[in-house]
Write a protein that holds these residues in place. Sequence first.
Motif, PDB file in Angstrom:
ATOM      1  N   CYS A   1       0.834  -1.209   0.000  1.00 51.85           N
ATOM      2  CA  CYS A   1       0.000   0.000   0.000  1.00 51.85           C
ATOM      3  C   CYS A   1       0.864   1.253   0.000  1.00 51.85           C
ATOM      4  O   CYS A   1       2.085   1.187   0.158  1.00 51.85           O
ATOM      5  N   GLY A   2       0.212   2.393  -0.170  1.00 55.04           N
ATOM      6  CA  GLY A   2       0.929   3.665  -0.180  1.00 55.04           C
ATOM      7  C   GLY A   2       1.381   4.090   1.208  1.00 55.04           C
ATOM      8  O   GLY A   2       2.495   4.578   1.386  1.00 55.04           O
ATOM      9  N   HIS A   3       0.507   3.930   2.194  1.00 52.39           N
ATOM     10  CA  HIS A   3       0.856   4.256   3.577  1.00 52.39           C
ATOM     11  C   HIS A   3       0.032   3.388   4.501  1.00 52.39           C
ATOM     12  O   HIS A   3      -1.161   3.200   4.296  1.00 52.39           O
ATOM     13  N   LEU A   4       0.688   2.849   5.518  1.00 53.57           N
ATOM     14  CA  LEU A   4       0.045   1.995   6.501  1.00 53.57           C
ATOM     15  C   LEU A   4       0.112   2.668   7.862  1.00 53.57           C
ATOM     16  O   LEU A   4       1.191   3.038   8.328  1.00 53.57           O
ATOM     17  N   TYR A   5      -1.049   2.848   8.480  1.00 55.48           N
ATOM     18  CA  TYR A   5      -1.142   3.338   9.850  1.00 55.48           C
ATOM     19  C   TYR A   5      -1.450   2.152  10.743  1.00 55.48           C
ATOM     20  O   TYR A   5      -2.474   1.489  10.555  1.00 55.48           O
ATOM     21  N   LEU A   6      -0.566   1.872  11.694  1.00 58.62           N
ATOM     22  CA  LEU A   6      -0.825   0.843  12.691  1.00 58.62           C
ATOM     23  C   LEU A   6      -1.345   1.547  13.930  1.00 58.62           C
ATOM     24  O   LEU A   6      -0.634   2.346  14.539  1.00 58.62           O
ATOM     25  N   CYS A   7      -2.573   1.265  14.294  1.00 61.92           N
ATOM     26  CA  CYS A   7      -3.229   1.962  15.397  1.00 61.92           C
ATOM     27  C   CYS A   7      -3.517   0.980  16.519  1.00 61.92           C
ATOM     28  O   CYS A   7      -4.171  -0.049  16.297  1.00 61.92           O
ATOM     29  N   ASP A   8      -3.029   1.291  17.709  1.00 59.73           N
ATOM     30  CA  ASP A   8      -3.301   0.437  18.859  1.00 59.73           C
ATOM     31  C   ASP A   8      -3.395   1.293  20.112  1.00 59.73           C
ATOM     32  O   ASP A   8      -2.664   2.276  20.262  1.00 59.73           O
ATOM     33  N   SER A   9      -4.276   0.914  21.018  1.00 63.76           N
ATOM     34  CA  SER A   9      -4.458   1.688  22.245  1.00 63.76           C
ATOM     35  C   SER A   9      -3.393   1.381  23.286  1.00 63.76           C
ATOM     36  O   SER A   9      -3.157   2.186  24.181  1.00 63.76           O
ATOM     37  N   ALA A  10      -2.730   0.241  23.182  1.00 58.28           N
ATOM     38  CA  ALA A  10      -1.732  -0.156  24.176  1.00 58.28           C
ATOM     39  C   ALA A  10      -0.391   0.518  23.881  1.00 58.28           C
ATOM     40  O   ALA A  10       0.234   0.265  22.848  1.00 58.28           O
ATOM     41  N   SER A  11       0.055   1.366  24.781  1.00 58.14           N
ATOM     42  CA  SER A  11       1.298   2.113  24.564  1.00 58.14           C
ATOM     43  C   SER A  11       2.495   1.180  24.432  1.00 58.14           C
ATOM     44  O   SER A  11       3.392   1.426  23.625  1.00 58.14           O
ATOM     45  N   ARG A  12       2.523   0.119  25.193  1.00 58.72           N
ATOM     46  CA  ARG A  12       3.646  -0.833  25.110  1.00 58.72           C
ATOM     47  C   ARG A  12       3.696  -1.475  23.725  1.00 58.72           C
ATOM     48  O   ARG A  12       4.777  -1.656  23.159  1.00 58.72           O
ATOM     49  N   THR A  13       2.549  -1.801  23.191  1.00 64.52           N
ATOM     50  CA  THR A  13       2.496  -2.363  21.833  1.00 64.52           C
ATOM     51  C   THR A  13       3.030  -1.362  20.826  1.00 64.52           C
ATOM     52  O   THR A  13       3.831  -1.709  19.950  1.00 64.52           O
TER      53      THR A  13
ATOM     54  N   ARG B   1       9.456   3.303   5.799  1.00 64.95           N
ATOM     55  CA  ARG B   1       9.184   4.723   5.564  1.00 64.95           C
ATOM     56  C   ARG B   1       7.707   5.064   5.368  1.00 64.95           C
ATOM     57  O   ARG B   1       7.287   6.166   5.682  1.00 64.95           O
ATOM     58  N   ASN B   2       6.931   4.149   4.842  1.00 62.61           N
ATOM     59  CA  ASN B   2       5.521   4.450   4.565  1.00 62.61           C
ATOM     60  C   ASN B   2       4.602   3.876   5.650  1.00 62.61           C
ATOM     61  O   ASN B   2       3.507   3.415   5.387  1.00 62.61           O
ATOM     62  N   LEU B   3       5.075   3.940   6.880  1.00 66.63           N
ATOM     63  CA  LEU B   3       4.328   3.376   7.990  1.00 66.63           C
ATOM     64  C   LEU B   3       4.342   4.342   9.171  1.00 66.63           C
ATOM     65  O   LEU B   3       5.380   4.916   9.489  1.00 66.63           O
ATOM     66  N   SER B   4       3.173   4.524   9.779  1.00 68.70           N
ATOM     67  CA  SER B   4       3.055   5.352  10.984  1.00 68.70           C
ATOM     68  C   SER B   4       2.394   4.526  12.072  1.00 68.70           C
ATOM     69  O   SER B   4       1.449   3.772  11.807  1.00 68.70           O
ATOM     70  N   ILE B   5       2.875   4.666  13.283  1.00 69.74           N
ATOM     71  CA  ILE B   5       2.291   3.991  14.436  1.00 69.74           C
ATOM     72  C   ILE B   5       1.550   5.057  15.230  1.00 69.74           C
ATOM     73  O   ILE B   5       2.142   6.058  15.633  1.00 69.74           O
ATOM     74  N   ILE B   6       0.246   4.829  15.399  1.00 69.58           N
ATOM     75  CA  ILE B   6      -0.598   5.853  16.000  1.00 69.58           C
ATOM     76  C   ILE B   6      -1.487   5.279  17.102  1.00 69.58           C
ATOM     77  O   ILE B   6      -1.774   4.085  17.125  1.00 69.58           O
ATOM     78  N   SER B   7      -1.928   6.165  17.969  1.00 76.21           N
ATOM     79  CA  SER B   7      -2.897   5.825  19.013  1.00 76.21           C
ATOM     80  C   SER B   7      -4.306   6.071  18.453  1.00 76.21           C
ATOM     81  O   SER B   7      -4.464   6.731  17.426  1.00 76.21           O
ATOM     82  N   PRO B   8      -5.331   5.582  19.138  1.00 78.76           N
ATOM     83  CA  PRO B   8      -6.691   5.902  18.699  1.00 78.76           C
ATOM     84  C   PRO B   8      -6.958   7.411  18.654  1.00 78.76           C
ATOM     85  O   PRO B   8      -7.684   7.884  17.773  1.00 78.76           O
ATOM     86  N   GLN B   9      -6.362   8.159  19.549  1.00 78.70           N
ATOM     87  CA  GLN B   9      -6.535   9.617  19.540  1.00 78.70           C
ATOM     88  C   GLN B   9      -5.902  10.221  18.290  1.00 78.70           C
ATOM     89  O   GLN B   9      -6.439  11.170  17.707  1.00 78.70           O
ATOM     90  N   GLU B  10      -4.761   9.696  17.874  1.00 79.47           N
ATOM     91  CA  GLU B  10      -4.122  10.175  16.644  1.00 79.47           C
ATOM     92  C   GLU B  10      -4.931   9.767  15.408  1.00 79.47           C
ATOM     93  O   GLU B  10      -4.975  10.500  14.419  1.00 79.47           O
TER      94      GLU B  10
END
Length: 195
Positions: free
Chosen positions: A111-123, A135-144
């Motif tokens: 894909c062009g960009h993958l957002y991995l979203c998880d509520s667990a900060s340790r994860t 480079r085309n990946l962001s790790i985000i919280s549910p708030q983000e």
Amino acid sequence: SKQSHGVHDFLEHLDNRGRVGSNPARSAGCRLRPPGARAQGAGPGRAQGGAMNWTDYWNQDTTIYANDRHKQVHYEGIARDLMACIRSPAARVVDYGCGEALSAGRVAVACGHLYLCDSASRTRERLAARLAGVRNLSIISPQEFEALPGGSVDLIVANSVVQYLSAEQFAAFLTTSRAKLAAGGELVLGDIIPR
């Protein structure tokens, strides 16, 4: 209320596989296989004061997999099924409630960009350390996720997430997801365990 009416309209577009999209017929071949292991048999952790809290549970080491091979095969299956839902190599994809996402590198290539979203900060911390070079990946919280621009996402996958949400949280997730999806975007709900 106006918001609940909007959620009702949104739910009317869910097909029998839990998928939402502007063209359900186009997405008929895309279905996430229920992995089972991600949630079955797992109980929530205890938050301060003894209240049950799923984020706290997922912030610790869990014992839901028989062994490391079982965990790897589980995440490979999720990645394979998620990639089958990606309609374009330029797609912007959110894996909402991604967990350890052991095969996220493969999904990011598709894909062009993958957002991995998880509520667990340790994860999220573990994902950031393991996937720092992608480079085309962001790790985000549910708030983000909630802060992403409207219409900026082509595919949202929430696999083995819904059973952890209250009715109010689920309605809010649907409303937010609808706002984030671009025209023709899709929401895929998978591995839903009835309460």
